[in-house]
Design an enzyme around this catalytic site. Structure first.
Site, PDB file in Angstrom:
ATOM      1  CG  ASP A   7      -5.662   2.412   6.282  1.00  0.00           C
ATOM      2  OD1 ASP A   7      -4.466   2.537   6.996  1.00  0.00           O
ATOM      3  OD2 ASP A   7      -4.951   3.086   4.838  1.00  0.00           O
ATOM      4  CD  GLU A  45      -1.358   2.311   2.048  1.00  0.00           C
ATOM      5  OE1 GLU A  45      -2.342   3.219   2.191  1.00  0.00           O
ATOM      6  OE2 GLU A  45      -0.486   2.156   2.765  1.00  0.00           O
TER       7      GLU A  45
END
Ligand SMILES: [Zn+2]
Length: 351
Positions: free
Chosen positions: A221, A183
């Protein structure tokens, strides 16, 4: 992920309970079933059983003791964390696939591995929970909120609700976890240097028609810091966002959220807007793993706080940054949400 540089935010005040209405003209029967899907609220007995099980965060501590390390793609630590997650999910009886691919980064050509775990690999539809397991290339950076804690919450829920999830082994709608790789940007966040795993997986699954099976992707997240504040970022999933908010309210009203404003606010002034899930919709573009899926019409619920935690992308994003009261509360809210979405309650309930 990347926060928008300019705050061009349109805030739409939306009362609790509002629901988005879908009116697509030409959609498949699968899509119709997904759009018509409604939660099944757990009864009181189930609520307390789930509350008690999800209040146990021993697995969060166990997982963090293994994965809260520097875990940059291509390093031995990264491989160790990947193997740990794969084995952990397999030991719970989930079917695990490792999606491996090579991609060029500004530093080197590297091998990435997305981890995909399913309770029932033959299900027609999935509720998908996702986060990333790599950490940013930075000295002394272990990324507690980014995103070791989201990984640990997902694994904790899979552990504590193992009995409840048994019914998902042969159900048409089941649960899927994605642990994205790559990511983080290696040098500077841009379209090519970021979300390596999500970009590859979305492309692959579009070609394989796997994306159609995803009812809803919940992307976690930057979780684990105290008092996160969430907003509904997408009109298509506003109803599901408010379902999360409703679960938070129910837990708060029952006095089952730890060090949480909902408890005291209920007693004092019945103040709203004191919990984690704010009663607002915000339109803003946060760059994260959901983007390649969003662009392919996958419905997204993005559980990322605005503003980001103060420790974001600093060496202080470590164990000391974690508020385990907030982790416990999120564990309960997300866990009950999964049960209500998937229509499962107590382990003993037949359905
Ligand atoms: Zn990050």
């Amino acid at each position: 992920m990347e926060f928008p540089g300019i705050w061009t935010i349109c805030i739409i005040i939306c009362a609790f309970g509002c629901r988005s209405v879908s009116n697509f003209q030409h959609v498949s029967s699968l899509r119709v079933a997904q759009q018509n899907h409604r939660p099944k609220v757990v009864d009181q007995q189930q609520f307390w059983e789930l509350n008690n099980k999800l209040g146990d965060i021993e697995a969060v501590h166990n997982v963090l003791s293994k994965i809260l390390v520097e875990r940059v793609v291509g390093t031995p630590n990264h491989a160790m964390v990947r193997e740990y997650i794969v084995n952990y999910m397999k030991n719970l009886g989930w079917t695990v696939d490792e999606h491996e691919f090579f991609d060029d980064t500004p530093l080197d050509r590297l091998k990435f591995t997305n981890i995909i775990a399913k309770v029932n690999p033959n299900a027609k539809r999935y509720l998908t929970l996702a986060c990333h397991y790599d950490s940013k290339l930075m000295e002394n950076f272990v990324g507690a909120t980014d995103s070791a804690v989201p990984c640990a919450i997902m694994m904790n829920i899979a552990t504590t609700l193992k009995e409840q999830f048994k019914s998902l082994h042969d159900s048409e709608i089941s649960l899927q976890y994605i642990f994205f790789d790559g990511e983080e940007a290696f040098v500077e966040w841009n379209a090519k240097d970021s979300i390596y795993g999500a970009r590859q997986l979305a492309k692959k699954w579009q070609a394989e028609h796997e994306l159609d099976k995803i009812d809803l992707m919940i992307l976690l997240d930057l979780l684990g810091a105290p008092k996160p504040t969430f907003y509904s970022y997408f009109p298509e999933t506003e109803g599901w966002y408010y379902q999360m908010a409703d679960i938070e309210s129910r837990l708060g009203a029952a006095g089952q959220l730890v060090e949480h404003a909902h408890n005291s606010a209920t007693i004092q002034h019945q103040k709203r807007n004191q919990g984690y899930f704010q009663p607002y919709s915000i339109r803003m573009q946060i760059e994260d793993d959901h983007i390649p899926f969003l662009r392919r019409d996958v419905r997204i619920l993005h559980l990322i706080p605005t503003p980001f935690p103060e420790v974001w992308h600093t060496p202080s994003d470590d164990l000391r940054a974690i508020d385990f009261a907030a982790v416990t509360n999120l564990n309960k809210i997300i866990g009950i949400f999964l049960c209500e979405y998937l229509h499962i309650g107590s382990a003993s309930t037949d359905h």
